[in-house]
Design an enzyme around this catalytic site. Structure first.
Site, PDB file in Angstrom:
ATOM      1  N   ARG A  14      37.170  40.245  46.266  1.00  0.00           N
ATOM      2  CA  ARG A  14      37.791  41.579  46.201  1.00  0.00           C
ATOM      3  C   ARG A  14      36.778  42.607  45.689  1.00  0.00           C
ATOM      4  NH1 ARG A  14      38.625  45.964  43.065  1.00  0.00           N
ATOM      5  NH2 ARG A  14      39.073  44.638  41.269  1.00  0.00           N
ATOM      6  N   GLU A 144      42.674  50.849  34.798  1.00  0.00           N
ATOM      7  CA  GLU A 144      41.469  51.442  35.381  1.00  0.00           C
ATOM      8  C   GLU A 144      40.876  52.509  34.471  1.00  0.00           C
ATOM      9  OE1 GLU A 144      39.945  53.329  39.635  1.00  0.00           O
ATOM     10  OE2 GLU A 144      42.053  53.493  39.074  1.00  0.00           O
TER      11      GLU A 144
END
Length: 507
Positions: A14, A144
């Site tokens: 990923r 994030e």
């Protein structure tokens, strides 16, 4: 001190695939996934982002089908988004059961990218987690830009963590999204969070923008991190992620209270496979997996290895399915050459070893690449060179080869103190060289032997820059004899073999 088991999550498929220019095919992804879980034995793998493409969807379906059949499905994870269930529907169709939900870990991202308040963001996350749970999907949460969040909006981060502590979440993942942390910060930030939430599981996700990823991982583990995100060969966006091989070696050697399940013996094998599939070459000096990292170049190091392994460390190549090598070049000493000879089952007396060492140094000065497989050729060439007294010397030559024109050669040689120069053409450069020699020897009323066989060989597995051995068989009257020449250029190696022949017929 009690040991602690740490989870290793590999995100090569990923985050690693976000390396510029890299796109794994569905079959390549499945092959890598199998190796990571069955051979390398990482705890979890992150294999894709939801909603990316039809090809990605098919790749995920292939992996989840295999994983389900082999009891690995709960170890396979997909990056998802707060998107009113679209990612969850995608996951269900693809057969995945663990989502890594991407959320905003800094107030800056929340305010300027989402343009939402914390309460709005948390409410939408809560709905997404509840929906996933109702569909049988487990949730991990990515914060994030968490590292910038801890630097610049710590109150928001802890507000977020307090909210998450009330949710049905298996893991909270702390990414240094832009690779901006220092080791002291990594330790301080993770420790502060673990002290406040000791019962929650926190993964640390490092990026390598300042080449500090492994150091930051070490600090995060010392601070109490429960899991790590790594990639094979350190692949990833920009400067990449924390590299699997270096991190595993570091933990095994320097962190005795940390337990991991990774099989370091296959790190190199997996790294080479990913190198081939990705097209991103492993730097020769990359720790643990680089081509040169277990190669001793300096002769003093090889000598030290002969004397109680003075230049060995715990980072032994055998741990990773590799072997130590001793480079041959201008820095080589006799010890380097002896090590290579031992591997080939060869031995030389001190005088011959000195001659071979000098020849290898000369080749190294010319930037020639010398390999272990070259050694028998070099030995043959060197010892053959010392079997006669030199009366004839090829001083210089110019070889020309142009399309549509016959090759030609200008040669200057010295025979017993007399120097001659001649020009000739021929069917090839070496034929032109021989024709020029014949003119010179005709002037001396002498004949050259006939060339009756011409063989060229390079060491097995070599490339276009390999040393080339030319073996020429000559017939002089009733007598046959062979001479050898060695050079990276085939024509030059033939000329060297011919120079030996000229000396033999003069002696």
């Amino acid at each position: 001190m009690a040991s602690k088991r740490i989870e290793i999550m590999d995100t090569t498929l990923r985050d690693g695939e976000q390396t510029s220019g890299v796109s794994f095919s569905a079959s390549e992804k499945l092959t890598i996934a199998k190796l990571l879980l069955e051979e390398l034995k990482v705890d979890r793998i992150e294999i894709a982002s939801a909603r990316v493409s039809e090809g990605e969807f098919q790749a995920v379906k292939n992996i989840t089908k295999w994983a389900k059949d082999n009891n690995y499905l709960d170890k396979v994870e997909v990056l998802t988004f707060v998107d009113k269930g679209v990612s969850i529907d995608w996951m269900i169709e693809a057969g995945a059961v663990v989502q890594n939900l991407l959320t905003k870990g800094s107030l800056n991202h929340l305010t300027y990218q989402l343009k939402k308040t914390a309460d709005q963001h948390f409410s939408e996350i809560s709905e997404t987690i509840a929906l996933a749970s109702s569909k049988g999907i487990k949730t991990n949460i990515y914060l994030e830009d968490w590292s910038n969040g801890m630097r610049n909006s710590k109150d928001y981060v802890f507000q977020f963590l307090e909210f998450l502590s009330t949710q049905k979440v298996d893991r909270i993942m702390l990414p240094d999204t832009l690779g901006i942390l220092t080791p002291p910060e990594s330790y301080e930030f993770v420790k502060e969070i673990k002290e406040k939430y000791p019962d929650l599981h926190f993964d640390f996700h490092a990026h390598n923008d300042y080449d500090l990823s492994v150091a930051n991982v070490m600090s995060a583990l010392n601070a109490g991190a429960d899991g790590l995100h790594l990639t094979v060969n350190g692949m990833g966006e920009r400067a990449g992620n924390a590299p699997m091989a270096s991190t595993i070696a570091m933990i095994n050697d320097f962190m005795p209270t940390i337990e991991i399940g990774v099989n370091e013996k296959v790190l190199f094998t997996v790294s080479k496979l990913v190198e081939n599939f990705s097209g991103i070459m492993i730097p020769a000096n990359k720790p643990v997996i680089g081509a040169n990292v277990f190669t001793q170049t300096a002769g003093i190091h090889a000598d030290g290895d002969n004397k109680k392994n003075l230049y060995f460390s715990d980072l032994m190549p055998e741990r990773f399915g590799r072997t130590r090598k001793y480079a041959l070049g201008k820095a080589s000493g006799k010890a380097n050459i002896q090590k290579n000879l031992q591997e080939l089952g060869l031995s030389l007396n001190d005088n011959d070893l000195k001659k071979v060492t000098q020849r290898i140094i000369e080749l190294g000065d010319k930037k020639e690449v010398v390999t272990k497989e070259d050694l028998p050729y070099i030995i043959s060439d060197v010892l053959d060179s010392y079997s006669y007294e030199e009366h004839t010397k090829v001083n210089s030559y110019v070889l020309t080869h142009a399309k549509g024109l016959k090759p030609s050669t200008t040669v200057s040689i010295t025979i017993d103190g007399d120097t001659y120069e001649e020009i000739a053409s021929g069917d090839g450069q070496f034929d032109a060289f021989m024709n020029a020699l014949r003119k010179i020897y005709m002037m001396r009323d002498e004949n050259l032997p006939d060339l009756i066989d011409y063989a060229v060989r390079i060491p097995p597995g070599s490339h276009s820059d390999a040393l080339c051995e030319t073996i020429i068989t000559w017939k002089n009257g009733k007598n046959e004899f062979k001479t050898r020449g060695l050079d990276s250029d085939q024509t030059v190696s033939a000329i060297k073999a011919t120079e030996k022949m000229l000396n033999i017929i003069t002696n």
